[in-house]
Design a protein around this motif. Structure first.
Motif, PDB file in Angstrom:
ATOM      1  N   VAL A 153      14.107  -9.502  64.370  1.00 14.19           N
ATOM      2  CA  VAL A 153      14.373  -9.322  65.796  1.00 14.19           C
ATOM      3  C   VAL A 153      15.819  -9.697  66.080  1.00 14.19           C
ATOM      4  N   PRO A 154      16.360  -9.270  67.232  1.00 16.23           N
ATOM      5  CA  PRO A 154      17.715  -9.710  67.605  1.00 16.23           C
ATOM      6  C   PRO A 154      17.757 -11.215  67.871  1.00 16.23           C
ATOM      7  N   ASN A 155      18.892 -11.819  67.515  1.00 18.17           N
ATOM      8  CA  ASN A 155      19.137 -13.239  67.738  1.00 18.17           C
ATOM      9  C   ASN A 155      19.763 -13.422  69.113  1.00 18.17           C
ATOM     10  N   ALA A 156      19.021 -14.031  70.038  1.00 19.06           N
ATOM     11  CA  ALA A 156      19.513 -14.207  71.401  1.00 19.06           C
ATOM     12  C   ALA A 156      20.779 -15.047  71.452  1.00 19.06           C
ATOM     13  N   ALA A 157      20.978 -15.921  70.450  1.00 18.71           N
ATOM     14  CA  ALA A 157      22.129 -16.827  70.447  1.00 18.71           C
ATOM     15  C   ALA A 157      23.259 -16.324  69.562  1.00 18.71           C
ATOM     16  N   SER A 158      23.298 -15.025  69.291  1.00 20.25           N
ATOM     17  CA  SER A 158      24.338 -14.470  68.414  1.00 20.25           C
ATOM     18  C   SER A 158      25.724 -14.575  69.049  1.00 20.25           C
ATOM     19  N   PHE A 159      26.750 -14.411  68.201  1.00 21.25           N
ATOM     20  CA  PHE A 159      28.129 -14.432  68.686  1.00 21.25           C
ATOM     21  C   PHE A 159      28.347 -13.350  69.740  1.00 21.25           C
ATOM     22  N   ARG A 160      27.806 -12.168  69.492  1.00 23.55           N
ATOM     23  CA  ARG A 160      27.957 -11.054  70.428  1.00 23.55           C
ATOM     24  C   ARG A 160      27.396 -11.417  71.790  1.00 23.55           C
ATOM     25  N   ASN A 161      26.203 -12.021  71.811  1.00 18.40           N
ATOM     26  CA  ASN A 161      25.578 -12.371  73.085  1.00 18.40           C
ATOM     27  C   ASN A 161      26.310 -13.504  73.786  1.00 18.40           C
ATOM     28  N   ARG A 162      26.734 -14.506  73.026  1.00 21.55           N
ATOM     29  CA  ARG A 162      27.482 -15.612  73.637  1.00 21.55           C
ATOM     30  C   ARG A 162      28.790 -15.115  74.219  1.00 21.55           C
ATOM     31  N   SER A 163      29.458 -14.226  73.483  1.00 25.00           N
ATOM     32  CA  SER A 163      30.724 -13.675  73.961  1.00 25.00           C
ATOM     33  C   SER A 163      30.525 -12.888  75.246  1.00 25.00           C
ATOM     34  N   ARG A 164      29.479 -12.099  75.301  1.00 23.83           N
ATOM     35  CA  ARG A 164      29.230 -11.304  76.509  1.00 23.83           C
ATOM     36  C   ARG A 164      28.950 -12.207  77.713  1.00 23.83           C
ATOM     37  N   MET A 165      28.169 -13.241  77.526  1.00 25.73           N
ATOM     38  CA  MET A 165      27.867 -14.132  78.637  1.00 25.73           C
ATOM     39  C   MET A 165      29.113 -14.847  79.133  1.00 25.73           C
ATOM     40  N   LEU A 223      19.958 -13.286  59.688  1.00 27.13           N
ATOM     41  CA  LEU A 223      20.146 -12.133  58.822  1.00 27.13           C
ATOM     42  C   LEU A 223      21.614 -11.724  58.763  1.00 27.13           C
ATOM     43  N   LYS A 224      22.147 -11.571  57.555  1.00 29.37           N
ATOM     44  CA  LYS A 224      23.521 -11.114  57.403  1.00 29.37           C
ATOM     45  C   LYS A 224      23.651  -9.662  57.870  1.00 29.37           C
ATOM     46  N   SER A 225      24.803  -9.345  58.463  1.00 30.20           N
ATOM     47  CA  SER A 225      25.034  -8.013  59.021  1.00 30.20           C
ATOM     48  C   SER A 225      25.676  -7.089  57.993  1.00 30.20           C
ATOM     49  N   ARG A 226      25.117  -7.053  56.799  1.00 29.23           N
ATOM     50  CA  ARG A 226      25.685  -6.200  55.764  1.00 29.23           C
ATOM     51  C   ARG A 226      25.458  -4.731  56.110  1.00 29.23           C
ATOM     52  N   ARG A 227      26.516  -3.948  56.008  1.00 26.54           N
ATOM     53  CA  ARG A 227      26.458  -2.535  56.336  1.00 26.54           C
ATOM     54  C   ARG A 227      26.977  -1.731  55.150  1.00 26.54           C
ATOM     55  N   PRO A 247      25.996 -18.943  60.224  1.00 25.81           N
ATOM     56  CA  PRO A 247      24.690 -18.260  60.253  1.00 25.81           C
ATOM     57  C   PRO A 247      24.072 -18.152  61.639  1.00 25.81           C
ATOM     58  N   SER A 248      24.160 -19.189  62.441  1.00 29.42           N
ATOM     59  CA  SER A 248      23.489 -19.175  63.743  1.00 29.42           C
ATOM     60  C   SER A 248      24.083 -18.165  64.712  1.00 29.42           C
ATOM     61  N   LEU A 249      25.259 -17.594  64.380  1.00 26.18           N
ATOM     62  CA  LEU A 249      25.895 -16.614  65.254  1.00 26.18           C
ATOM     63  C   LEU A 249      25.628 -15.172  64.810  1.00 26.18           C
ATOM     64  N   ARG A 250      24.807 -14.986  63.785  1.00 26.92           N
ATOM     65  CA  ARG A 250      24.530 -13.635  63.302  1.00 26.92           C
ATOM     66  C   ARG A 250      23.660 -12.864  64.289  1.00 26.92           C
ATOM     67  N   LYS A 251      23.673 -11.531  64.158  1.00 36.43           N
ATOM     68  CA  LYS A 251      23.050 -10.652  65.143  1.00 36.43           C
ATOM     69  C   LYS A 251      21.528 -10.718  65.146  1.00 36.43           C
ATOM     70  N   SER A 252      20.934 -10.956  63.985  1.00 36.08           N
ATOM     71  CA  SER A 252      19.473 -10.821  63.897  1.00 36.08           C
ATOM     72  C   SER A 252      18.835 -11.984  63.159  1.00 36.08           C
TER      73      SER A 252
END
Length: 259
Positions: A153-165, A223-227, A247-252
């Motif tokens: 599932v998505p990580n509510a506390a990800s870097f992306r989400n913190r940055s947006r808030m 989860l690592k964001s390997r693409r 790790p705690s800032l990862r997307k998922s």
């Protein structure tokens, strides 16, 4: 009998299957993007489920994971809210993947007790309008003793989400389109909004959900964001690795648990 492969070998097999057009319709931008962004996770899941013969994919959607598991010798069954067989015939009609329509939020899983060795649920629970607990209890019911449940599932506390808030933006979908003017899907007198994220998760919340449903040996990881990238796009991989350094800032989040 299935050959036991390492994760790296599974990854090579997945690329070969993609190149042959056996995982999804080549040239479809959406599916190409899904493959590139998800294949590392799918290979990790496949490796963890290497000893599981019968696998249920809940919310299978495009079916790329189910197709990969089928190619690796698993017996796969797929469920989704809508009939995906016409949308992705190269997966569901070209392979022996049993597909059923099921609203897993409120309907019981259409299977007897203890009939699967593993159940996977990838990027699905965030779309639930109502409680996640009934489904997770149903998953436990259809798993054999010792069976594995995978959920990410998505990580509510990800870097992306913190940055947006911090920038005054919300973490979920466009407010006007997906909330103000969203039209529900009506089913059994209830309203559902599956086309948006209704709830993202913290690590502790995902663990709580699994434990509340009676699962044991619960492992929850960031989860690592390997693409999967090719050509000049490979230059972006170190940036992704840097973003994942905390790790705690990862997307998922990804969890594995046993019945």
């Amino acid at each position: 009998m299935r050959t036991v492969l390492t994760k790296r070998e599974i990854h090579r097999e997945a690329l070969a299957l993609r190149d042959a057009g056996k995982l999804f319709r080549r040239g479809d931008p959406e599916l190409e993007d899904v493959f590139a962004g998800s294949i590392d996770r799918f290979c990790d899941i496949a490796h963890r489920l290497r000893d599981c013969r019968r696998v249920l994919d809940v919310g299978a959607g495009h079916g790329i994971l189910a197709a990969l598991l089928d190619a690796l010798g698993h017996e796969c069954t797929a469920l989704d809210f809508v009939d995906q067989t016409a949308c992705y015939p190269e997966v569901y009609r070209a392979r022996p993947i049993a597909f059923q329509v099921c609203n897993v939020e409120v309907d019981p899983l259409p299977f007897p007790d203890e009939c699967f060795d593993a159940v996977v649920c990838c990027q699905v629970l965030e779309h639930f309008t109502h409680s996640h607990l009934p489904l997770v209890r149903e998953v436990r019911r259809v798993l054999r003793p010792g069976g594995i449940f995978e959920v990410d599932v998505p990580n509510a506390a990800s870097f992306r989400n913190r940055s947006r808030m911090l920038r005054g933006k919300h973490i979920t979908f466009d407010y006007r389109e997906h909330y103000l003017h969203a039209q529900p899907i009506l089913y059994k007198g209830m309203s559902f909004y599956p086309d948006r994220h209704n709830r993202e998760f913290t690590r502790d919340e995902l663990r709580l959900l699994l434990e509340e449903a009676g699962f044991r040996d619960v492992e929850v990881a960031f989860l690592k964001s390997r693409r999967h990238r090719t050509g000049a796009h490979r230059a972006l991989s170190p940036l992704t690795a840097l973003r994942d350094a905390v790790p705690s800032l990862r997307k998922s989040l990804i969890a594995f648990a046993r019945k």
